[in-house]
Design an enzyme around this catalytic site. Structure first.
Site, PDB file in Angstrom:
ATOM      1  N   CYS A  46       0.844  -1.192   0.000  1.00  0.00           N
ATOM      2  CA  CYS A  46       0.000   0.000   0.000  1.00  0.00           C
ATOM      3  C   CYS A  46       0.884   1.249   0.000  1.00  0.00           C
ATOM      4  O   CYS A  46       2.054   1.187   0.351  1.00  0.00           O
ATOM      5  CB  CYS A  46      -0.891  -0.037   1.233  1.00  0.00           C
ATOM      6  SG  CYS A  46      -1.945   1.400   1.394  1.00  0.00           S
ATOM      7  N   CYS A  49      21.120  -5.403  13.228  1.00  0.00           N
ATOM      8  CA  CYS A  49      21.886  -6.535  12.713  1.00  0.00           C
ATOM      9  C   CYS A  49      22.285  -7.471  13.845  1.00  0.00           C
ATOM     10  O   CYS A  49      22.134  -7.180  15.021  1.00  0.00           O
ATOM     11  CB  CYS A  49      23.071  -6.090  11.861  1.00  0.00           C
ATOM     12  SG  CYS A  49      24.612  -5.890  12.740  1.00  0.00           S
ATOM     13  N   CYS A  94      29.131  -6.540  23.341  1.00  0.00           N
ATOM     14  CA  CYS A  94      28.801  -6.277  24.735  1.00  0.00           C
ATOM     15  C   CYS A  94      29.474  -4.964  25.152  1.00  0.00           C
ATOM     16  O   CYS A  94      30.452  -4.530  24.553  1.00  0.00           O
ATOM     17  CB  CYS A  94      29.299  -7.443  25.589  1.00  0.00           C
ATOM     18  SG  CYS A  94      28.686  -7.393  27.275  1.00  0.00           S
TER      19      CYS A  94
END
Lengths: 157, 527
Positions: free
Chosen positions: B248, B308, B313
């Site tokens: 759409c 991704c 950390c």
């Protein structure tokens, strides 16, 4: 509210005037509440309801006549389009086919017509509808006649 | 969306005739619309409310002129026959009488004036009884539909108001007279005369909606708050050519067939199965399992908030790993970990508990990847939405015109599309691995894993490049040569990843038939 009351009052006067005109229908307004009516209708001739007198209860909404009145049988009746326990009636003009040009009087006439011409394909009373759909007209008629005698005729003696 | 009453979306207006200028404008609009559709070569057209209104106007105009009927009559006819002028004409010429009866148009002979006619019996001053309110009024305060049954203005107004507020049924409103038996319709002209402004607006909305809702080839975009409609042009007969993927203008992509989110390469049936399964197995534990993971090195819980799968950390740990398989990134690199390795390799008679666990493990494997890609897709969609602002900055930082930076948007569009395909390919993979395990074969799964793996590692590279590497050019110093490298890299990755996914979808669409020796791929064929 005012409009519905005014309209019901007109109908009331009309009924008083026409009482003799339609001997099959006797519409009575509740003494204290113009939104509650009862009607006595005669079972149509040449049907299993012939000779019986059936009582209907009308409950009129405040939006009347833009919304239909609620009508149910007070007298027990064996008919495909009438609920056997509650007396509720399945009739298009009381639901989506309602028009404000209907009156309580003409609703009664439509109900008498429904008694003479049941619609077994949209049953509220399945037992009754199944008899007719199975083609057992005699079975249907004798059941309907029995209930007419039991419930809609004055007790003998 | 502007309200039709204020804008130009008014069916109910003063006159029936169109001016030349309007006519020319309509033709032009129609031409541009046509060229737009053919240029995109899509099997569907997105319709705005204005488009719908214009098409309805065109259809009404053509029915008006061919049948020489009023606009009101044309509207009733078109509403009855799904807004197709051709069907109206066909039915009309086949049996005018039955068509007239069906829509409530009285024959011309009985009443030459179709529509509202104000009572004009001025011969006497006698008051007339309204058959609804049972009041007497002078004749001039009465209105009637084509059948001539007269009711007073106030009763008409209440009647029409009640009908409009009862819903779309008001589009087939008839004269209230019981003996009329629905012979005469109450149409646009009477609504325009007797309904309030607000009710006219509602009536127009019902009319507009009927164009979409009463035709099987049109649907509203299911995205919340989206006002676009989609018209689907079936490929006709050849079911392989039917592509149910619809995007759409609000950027929501959905499947025409089931109106769920686009789910290439799996079919609607599989999607339904998967949804049911998820409902049955989902619970809080699952949610936590999907959304946080302890860092493989320091055990701190980590919630993934970037697109991704390469996770770093926080300091001091700084451990980098693959979000999905938790392997150290320096080992993992951009190699894929999409294949499912059953943890019980040894052959032995499995107990029921083990079978259950195996099922659950497999399900978790695919579910995690499915959900993870869904999250990545959502994130990417957000990023795509922000891209305009980002490009503004990039354009400044690199002194490049914004038009030249379109390749970034292309890359992000590719990422969104690929995340979605990848997500659903895991559902395909789940059922494929289940099927192959049940029938104890291992034919298609390796090919599937290979194709999916290629696509996935390509996508990871692309996603990382578009997400991380882009940043340095927005916020870092201007180094034009580096930027040129970046541009060609991102362009290449976009193209390559696109090809990988084309291969994947193509292979799944024909049921991985390259490795199919028995020709038995009915179940996995994409519908």
């Amino acid at each position: 509210m005012q409009a519905s009351r005014a309209r019901l009052f007109k109908e009331y006067k009309e009924v008083q005037r026409e009482k003799v005109a339609d001997p099959d229908i006797q519409l009575v307004c509740d003494d204290s509440n113009i939104f509650k009516w009862t009607a006595l209708i005669k079972g149509p001739s040449e049907t299993p309801f012939e000779g019986g007198v059936f009582q209907l209860a009308f409950s009129v909404p405040e939006q009347y006549p833009l919304q239909p009145p609620q009508v149910r049988f007070l007298t027990k009746i064996f008919h495909p389009n009438v609920h056997f326990k509650t007396g509720e009636i399945c009739l298009d003009i009381l639901k989506n086919a309602w028009s404000p040009a209907w009156t309580l009087q003409s609703v009664c006439r439509a109900i008498i017509a429904l008694m003479a011409h049941p619609e077994p394909d949209s049953p509220l009373n399945c037992d009754s509808g199944n008899l007719l759909r199975a083609g057992d007209v005699r079975g249907y008629q004798s059941m309907a006649r029995m209930y007419t005698r039991l419930a809609a005729m004055p007790k003998k003696g | 969306m502007e309200s039709p009453e204020q804008g130009h979306l008014q069916y109910i207006s003063g006159g029936d005739e169109y001016t030349d200028e309007e006519e020319i404008k309509r033709q032009e609009d129609f031409a541009t619309e046509k060229s737009k559709a053919s240029a995109a070569n899509k099997n569907y057209t997105i319709l705005t409310e204005e488009d719908i209104f214009r098409r309805q106007g065109d259809a009404m105009a053509s029915v008006c002129s061919v049948l020489s009927v009023s606009k009101t009559a044309a509207c009733l006819l078109l509403h009855r026959y799904n807004w197709s002028a051709n069907v109206v004409l066909e039915k009309w010429f086949a049996s005018e009488e039955s068509v007239r009866k069906a829509v409530g148009l009285l024959p011309e002979s009985t009443n030459p004036v179709i529509g509202m006619s104000r009572s004009s019996s001025s011969s006497s001053f006698d008051e007339v009884l309204c058959r609804i309110c049972f009041e007497n009024f002078p004749p001039e305060s009465f209105y009637s539909a084509a059948c001539g049954h007269r009711f007073c203005e106030s009763c008409w107004k209440s009647y029409i108001r009640t009908a409009i507020n009862d819903g779309a049924g008001c589009l087939t409103l008839r004269c209230p007279e019981t003996s009329c038996g629905g012979a005469a319709a109450v149409g646009l002209d009477m609504i325009g005369l007797l309904a309030s402004r607000e009710d006219r607006r509602k009536y127009n909305q019902f009319l507009l909606r009927s164009y979409v809702e009463e035709n099987r080839n049109r649907k509203w975009c299911p995205s919340p708050g989206c006002a676009f409609a989609v018209e689907y042009h079936s490929a006709g007969g050849d079911d392989d050519g039917d592509d149910y993927n619809v995007t759409c203008n609000c950027s929501h992509s959905f499947c025409w067939n089931c109106t769920e989110e686009s789910h290439r390469p799996v079919d609607c049936e599989t999607l339904e199965k998967w949804k049911t399964k998820n409902d049955a197995e989902s619970n809080n534990t699952q949610w936590i399992r999907i959304n946080t993971k302890p860092c493989p090195q320091c055990n701190r819980p980590i919630e993934k908030n970037q697109g991704c799968n390469r996770i770093a950390c926080l300091p001091p740990c700084k451990f980098q790993f693959c979000w999905l398989c938790l392997q150290n990134w320096s080992v993992h690199g951009y190699n894929s970990c999409n294949g499912y390795k059953s943890t019980t390799e040894k052959l032995r008679i499995a107990t029921e508990e083990e079978i259950n666990r195996k099922h659950f493990n497999r399900y978790t494997h695919f579910y995690e990847r499915w959900a993870s890609n869904e999250n990545s897709k959502k994130k990417a969609l957000l990023d795509l939405g922000r891209m305009d602002g980002q490009l503004e900055k990039l354009s400044e930082a690199q002194s490049q015109p914004k038009l030249m930076l379109d390749f970034v948007v292309e890359a992000w569009k590719q990422i969104v599309e690929c995340r979605r395909i990848l997500k659903w390919s895991y559902v395909y993979g789940y059922y494929l691995s289940e099927e192959e395990e049940e029938s104890d074969v291992n034919v298609k799964l390796p090919l599937f894993v290979y194709l999916q793996g290629q696509a996935e590692s390509g996508l990871e590279r692309l996603h990382h490049c578009a997400e991380q590497e882009l940043e340095q050019f927005i916020y870092g110093e201007c180094n034009f040569e580096k930027f040129v490298d970046f541009r060609s890299k991102l362009k290449r990755l976009t193209r390559v990843t696109g090809n990988y996914f084309e291969n994947l979808v193509g292979a799944l669409k024909n049921g991985l038939s390259e490795v199919d020796s028995n020709g038995d791929h009915k179940r996995l064929r994409r519908r």
